[in-house]
Design a protein around this motif. Structure first.
Motif, PDB file in Angstrom:
ATOM      1  N   ASP A 135       0.816  -1.208   0.000  1.00 54.74           N
ATOM      2  CA  ASP A 135       0.000   0.000   0.000  1.00 54.74           C
ATOM      3  C   ASP A 135       0.851   1.260   0.000  1.00 54.74           C
ATOM      4  O   ASP A 135       1.876   1.348   0.687  1.00 54.74           O
ATOM      5  N   THR A 137      -0.298   4.832   1.042  1.00 56.77           N
ATOM      6  CA  THR A 137      -1.482   5.300   1.758  1.00 56.77           C
ATOM      7  C   THR A 137      -1.672   6.800   1.612  1.00 56.77           C
ATOM      8  O   THR A 137      -0.723   7.579   1.741  1.00 56.77           O
ATOM      9  N   THR A 210       0.976  10.774  -0.099  1.00 53.34           N
ATOM     10  CA  THR A 210       0.678   9.406  -0.523  1.00 53.34           C
ATOM     11  C   THR A 210       1.973   8.612  -0.501  1.00 53.34           C
ATOM     12  O   THR A 210       2.847   8.797  -1.353  1.00 53.34           O
ATOM     13  N   THR A 250      -7.992   1.457   3.810  1.00 55.68           N
ATOM     14  CA  THR A 250      -6.807   1.155   4.607  1.00 55.68           C
ATOM     15  C   THR A 250      -6.990   1.711   6.016  1.00 55.68           C
ATOM     16  O   THR A 250      -7.575   2.787   6.194  1.00 55.68           O
ATOM     17  N   SER A 268      -5.948   3.841   0.119  1.00 58.35           N
ATOM     18  CA  SER A 268      -4.605   3.611  -0.420  1.00 58.35           C
ATOM     19  C   SER A 268      -4.675   3.357  -1.911  1.00 58.35           C
ATOM     20  O   SER A 268      -5.694   2.888  -2.440  1.00 58.35           O
TER      21      SER A 268
END
Length: 336
Positions: A135, A137, A210, A250, A268
Motif C-alpha cells: 500500500d 497510503t 501518498t 486502509t 490507499s
C-alpha cells in the motif's frame, strides 16, 4: 507505440542499452544471448525492471526482488534500473526500454484510460498488471485545530508536487467532500519534506502525502508537533472507490505516529508490478509464482514485502492482468 521527446543523453543511454543487451528487446534470441544475472541460469530471459530514483522505495524494492528472485527462478532473471518512477515507467515499457516496472496503480489506470496524468499523452495499452505488492497510503496530515476533511475548506494545504499523483489523489478526495482544490483551499505544491516542515513552522494547515505508512517525514514531524490524521469515512470512501476503482480502504494503526493514538481509516493506492504485453505467458507466470513463493525471503530483506499477499495483490487492479499473472492467480484461487 507512442513516442516522447528525449534528450541527447537519453538517446545515448538507450543506444548503450541496446548495444549491451540491457534494454527491453524481448525476442527469444536477444534474451538467450543476454544470459542471466548472478544466481540464475545461464540461459535465463533477462528482464529489465524499472523502479524509481536510487534513494527511493521503488529502487530498494526492485533490488530486493533481484537479489532474492534471481536465486529462485530458473528461466528468468531481473536487472534493476533507476528511473523517474511511475509515469516514466509506463513510457519506458511502451518504448521497450524496460520489460517490467513498479508503478502506482492509480497512475497505470490514468495511462490505460488516457486521463489525468496521461490526458496529454493519450491512452496506453502496451502493458498489463502482474501484482499489487504494498500500500501507498493517502495520509492527510493536519494541525491540531483541524479534525475533518471538511475543515480544510479555506485552509492552506500542501497537495504534493504540481501534476503529481499525490495532487490527483488530493483533488479526488477533496472533491468527494465538496471542496474544489483550485477554488476552496489555498493550494501549495511541494514535497513531503516541504509539507512536514511547513506544518511544523505554521506556514500551512494541512498536507496530503501518498506513501507507505509510517512515512519518515511524518514520523519526524509527529515527534516535535501534535498532528491529526484525518479520516475518510465509509460513505466517502465507498463513493471514491466506486468512481476510482484503484482505491482500497486502509487502516493506519494507532501509534503509527507518536501523537496519533487511535486507528484512522483512509484510502490507499498500491505499488504494483506491471509487464509489457509482449512478454510470454511462461515468463510472467514464473516471475509471479516466484514472487509469492519467496515472500518470507523477500520480507526478511525489505519490510515492504511483509504486506505481500496473493488475495490483496489482485485488489484495486483496474487494468487487465498479464496472462501469465492471471494463470497463477487462477491456480491459487485468488481470481476466478
Amino acid at each position: 507505440m507512442k513516442k516522447r521527446l528525449v534528450t541527447l543523453t537519453a538517446l545515448a543511454v538507450a543506444a548503450m542499452m541496446a548495444f549491451t543487451g540491457c534494454g527491453g528487446g524481448n525476442s527469444s534470441s536477444d534474451q538467450a544471448a543476454e544470459g542471466g544475472a548472478e544466481g540464475s541460469s545461464a540461459g535465463a530471459v533477462q528482464l529489465t525492471l524499472g523502479t524509481g530514483g536510487t534513494t527511493g522505495t521503488y529502487y530498494a524494492v526492485g533490488g530486493t526482488m533481484s537479489t532474492v528472485l534471481n536465486n529462485a527462478m530458473e528461466n528468468v532473471s531481473l536487472k534493476v534500473v533507476s528511473t523517474g518512477a511511475s509515469k516514466a515507467n509506463i513510457l519506458d515499457i511502451d518504448e521497450k526500454i524496460s520489460d517490467i516496472a513498479i508503478v502506482q496503480n492509480d497512475v497505470m489506470y490514468y495511462a490505460f484510460n488516457g486521463t489525468d496524468l496521461f490526458e496529454a499523452d493519450g491512452s496506453f495499452d502496451t502493458f498489463s498488471a502482474v501484482a499489487g505488492i504494498y500500500d501507498e497510503t493517502c495520509q492527510i496530515i493536519a494541525g491540531p485545530g483541524i479534525t475533518s476533511i471538511a475543515d480544510l475548506k479555506g485552509e492552506t494545504v500542501n497537495v504534493g508536487d504540481a501534476g503529481s499523483g499525490v495532487e490527483f489523489n488530493a483533488t479526488q478526495i477533496l472533491a468527494a467532500y465538496g471542496i474544489d482544490i483550485n477554488k476552496d483551499i489555498n493550494k501549495v505544491n511541494g514535497s513531503f519534506g516541504d509539507a512536514a516542515d511547513s506544518i511544523k513552522d505554521g506556514k500551512i494547515d494541512a498536507a496530503f502525502i501518498t506513501a507507505g505508512a509510517p512515512t519518515t517525514a511524518v514520523v519526524d514531524l509527529a515527534i516535535s508537533k501534535d498532528i491529526n490524521l484525518l479520516t475518510i469515512d465509509d460513505e466517502h470512501a465507498e463513493a471514491l472507490m466506486k468512481e476510482y476503482p484503484f482505491y482500497t480502504k486502509t487502516i493506519i494503526p494507532g501509534g503509527t505516529y507518536s501523537c496519533v493514538a487511535d486507528d484512522v481509516q483512509t484510502l490507499s493506492v498500491r505499488a504494483t508490478i506491471i509487464a509489457g504485453n509482449d512478454l510470454t505467458e511462461d515468463t510472467v507466470y514464473e516471475l509471479t509464482k516466484a514472487l509469492f513463493e519467496n515472500k518470507d525471503a523477500l520480507a526478511n530483506s525489505n519490510a515492504k514485502f511483509a504486506e505481500l499477499d496473493a488475495n490483496a495483490a489482485v485488489q484495486g487492479i483496474s487494468v487487465p492482468f498479464h496472462p501469465g499473472a492471471e494463470k497463477y492467480f487462477k491456480e491459487i484461487g485468488a481470481i476466478s
